[in-house]
Design a protein around this motif. Structure first.
Motif, PDB file in Angstrom:
ATOM      1  N   ASP A   1       0.813  -1.219   0.000  1.00  0.00           N
ATOM      2  CA  ASP A   1       0.000   0.000   0.000  1.00  0.00           C
ATOM      3  C   ASP A   1       0.852   1.278   0.000  1.00  0.00           C
ATOM      4  N   GLN A   2       1.976   1.242  -0.710  1.00  0.00           N
ATOM      5  CA  GLN A   2       2.853   2.427  -0.731  1.00  0.00           C
ATOM      6  C   GLN A   2       3.341   2.699  -2.149  1.00  0.00           C
ATOM      7  N   SER A   3       2.381   2.930  -3.044  1.00  0.00           N
ATOM      8  CA  SER A   3       2.765   2.999  -4.452  1.00  0.00           C
ATOM      9  C   SER A   3       2.948   4.429  -4.960  1.00  0.00           C
ATOM     10  N   VAL A   4       3.170   5.369  -4.047  1.00  0.00           N
ATOM     11  CA  VAL A   4       3.421   6.763  -4.456  1.00  0.00           C
ATOM     12  C   VAL A   4       4.912   6.937  -4.761  1.00  0.00           C
ATOM     13  N   GLY A   5       5.245   7.799  -5.725  1.00  0.00           N
ATOM     14  CA  GLY A   5       6.643   8.208  -5.933  1.00  0.00           C
ATOM     15  C   GLY A   5       7.378   7.404  -6.988  1.00  0.00           C
ATOM     16  N   PHE A   6       8.679   7.621  -7.064  1.00  0.00           N
ATOM     17  CA  PHE A   6       9.482   6.971  -8.114  1.00  0.00           C
ATOM     18  C   PHE A   6      10.963   6.967  -7.751  1.00  0.00           C
ATOM     19  N   VAL A   7      11.724   6.154  -8.498  1.00  0.00           N
ATOM     20  CA  VAL A   7      13.193   6.157  -8.404  1.00  0.00           C
ATOM     21  C   VAL A   7      13.714   6.816  -9.671  1.00  0.00           C
ATOM     22  N   LYS A   8      14.699   7.683  -9.514  1.00  0.00           N
ATOM     23  CA  LYS A   8      15.296   8.335 -10.683  1.00  0.00           C
ATOM     24  C   LYS A   8      16.804   8.129 -10.606  1.00  0.00           C
TER      25      LYS A   8
END
Ligand code: FAD
Ligand code: NAI
Length: 474
Positions: free
Chosen positions: A394-401
């Motif tokens: 339940d923590q699907s916000v954000g991204f890796v760059k």
């Protein structure tokens, strides 16, 4: 006569003391902070009133907020979730006590001599120590390491009163949840402690002087996090300069300027978190010869040597980010140099983490810095919305760059907003220490399902090879 005397027992100082002793140097560590029973308490800002208590409250407040708001979708319906703030504070205080007490044990095991009192460097390689009863002792040492740390900056428009206008220490000890909370400064402390009280039920307004949010972070990450903080209910007002405040019986009136207009607000409590200043007042006598810069930081070279022979300075009291891990590593480097080893510190790879939910973390260069330095780079990104584990937890916000050099593919920077961002960045950092390329990370096996797979996919995405996002093919 000691080989090494360290002034200040925070994460920079106590680590320097332990490492010095490990290397066979006769070492003492002087600390002025005491507990309510007048026992010297090591651990500095970090353990007593910084990293550790803030992370304890961040964890507790997150659990409370989750239990009250986010468990229904998991099929868990908890009725009447109640906050026991004194119990939450006691848990935090118990953790602090355990860790600070542990340093006494580490000193005993490593034969570091603890000295209680306030240290001052005087001419001739000597330290004057004044204890809490006013007794003065002079200690001689072949080397002196200054690790006296930092304190919150106080501004004229909002003087701390320990009642309604609080610094970060006061913000960790509020005894009932304020209905309304003002925070001056949308920096690391403002966001972490603002989040704590917002989760516990305060209506939080953050007043930030700069127009840019998180100016030190990658711009894309900062934009995404600002959107998310607003969704979480933090009212972040950028480009707002505090002009005055008035502490009343149980509230604070605040005036700030924005776009040429003056606005007023009233809060139950106000936290002021506008940065920290080095503790260098009364740490040297004038003839000790140690030089400071115009902001009061001790001038040092890349090995933390001051201009005075055999006097070193580490941690928040010298240039660079005010972070516990940066100070500790400087402590190790200096101890090893005193012992005759050729230790170096890689200042290019000091990680930054903001422990909000989700976390924000980064290491190395961001896109703006690479552009400024005319370095050509490639970008790989992967959203947590496409990560099986992130969805499952339940923590699907954000991204890796991930940013890598356009020619050599060497990883230049990794920026994460999302679950376990700090741990993901740490993995990237280790690979960067070994000079890895994005291809190296792409060829590494990551356990499934983990949120770290997003780092793997971002590395693959640099060359348009990510598996779980739709790469456009020609
Ligand atoms: P300090 O920890 O400040 O220690 C200096 C010590 O020297 C103190 O114990 C002081 O009492 C003592 N002292 C000062 N003058 C004298 C003297 N003349 N004689 C004897 N003793 C003296 N950093 C992170 O990396 N991660 C985090 O999550 C994090 N969270 C934070 C949260 C908050 C709320 C705050 C305020 C800070 C946080 N920090 C965090 C920053 C971190 O606490 C500091 O960077 C770190 O403590 C600096 O270590 P230091 O040893 O240089 O100084
Ligand atoms: P900060 O430097 O992170 O942020 C201060 C903010 O206040 C800035 O955004 C600044 O523009 C703003 N500001 C300054 N004057 C202002 C004014 N008059 N009105 C409105 N806004 C104003 O400082 P902060 O949050 O006090 O933290 C101090 C240091 O402690 C951090 O820089 C960091 O090194 C350390 N820290 C680290 C943590 C971590 O690693 N997770 C957590 C907490 C603190």
């Amino acid at each position: 006569m000691f080989d090494v005397v360290v002034i200040g027992g925070g994460p920079a100082g106590y680590v320097a003391a332990i490492r010095s002793s490990q290397l066979g140097l006769k070492t003492a560590c002087i600390e002025e902070y005491t507990d309510s029973d007048s026992n010297p308490t090591f651990g500095g800002t970090c353990l007593n009133v910084g990293c550790i208590p803030s992370k304890a409250l961040l964890d507790s407040s997150h659990r409370y907020h989750d239990a009250a708001n986010h468990l229904k979708t998991h099929g868990i319906d908890i009725k009447n979730v109640e906050l026991d703030l004194p119990a939450m504070m006691k848990r935090k205080d118990d953790i602090v006590k355990k860790l600070t007490g542990g340093i006494g044990g580490l000193f005993a095991a490593n034969k570091v001599t603890p000295i209680s009192g306030r240290g001052k460097v005087i001419a001739g390689q000597k330290v004057e120590v004044t204890n809490s009863s006013g007794d003065v002792e002079i200690i001689e040492s072949k080397n002196i390491i200054i690790a006296t740390g930092s304190s919150p900056i106080e501004i004229g428009s909002a003087k701390f009163d320990d009642k309604n206008i609080l610094d970060s220490t006061g913000a960790l000890e509020i005894d009932s949840v304020p209905k309304t909370l003002g925070v001056i400064g949308a920096g690391v402390i403002g966001l972490e402690l603002g989040s704590v009280w917002a989760r516990l039920g305060s209506k939080v307004t953050v007043i930030e002087a700069m127009d840019d949010f998180l100016f030190m972070a990658d711009k894309e990450i900062a934009k995404e996090t600002l959107k998310d903080f607003k969704k979480q209910g933090l009212d972040i007002r950028l480009g707002c300069k505090l002009t005055s405040s008035k502490s009343l019986k149980n509230s604070v009136n605040v005036t700030y300027e924005t776009e040429g207009k003056s606005e007023e607000m009233k809060f139950d409590k106000l936290i002021v978190a506008v940065g920290r200043k080095p503790n260098t007042k009364d740490v040297f006598s004038e003839d000790s010869g140690v030089s400071l810069d115009e902001r009061g930081f001790i001038n040092v070279n890349e090995h933390c040597q001051t201009n005075a022979a055999n006097i070193w300075a580490i941690g928040d009291v010298v240039r660079g980010p005010m972070l516990a891990h940066k100070g500790s590593e400087e402590g190790i480097m200096v101890a090893e140099r005193i012992a005759g080893k050729h230790a170096e510190m890689n200042y290019d790879l000091v990680p930054s983490v903001i422990y909000t939910h989700p976390e924000i973390a980064w290491v190395g260069k961001n896109e703006e810095e690479l552009k400024d330095e005319n370095i050509e780079y490639k970008v790989g990104k992967f959203p947590f919305a496409a990560s099986g584990r992130a969805l499952a937890v339940d923590q699907s916000v954000g991204f890796v760059k991930l940013l890598s050099d356009a020619k050599t593919d060497t990883i230049l920077g990794v920026h994460v907003f999302g679950p376990s961002a700090a741990e993901i960045v740490q993995q990237a950092l280790i690979s960067m220490e070994f000079g890895a390329s994005s291809e190296d990370l792409g060829l590494t096996i990551f356990s499934h399902p983990t949120v770290s797979e997003a780092l793997h996919e971002a590395a693959l995405a640099v060359n348009n090879e990510a598996i779980h996002i739709g790469n456009k093919r020609k």
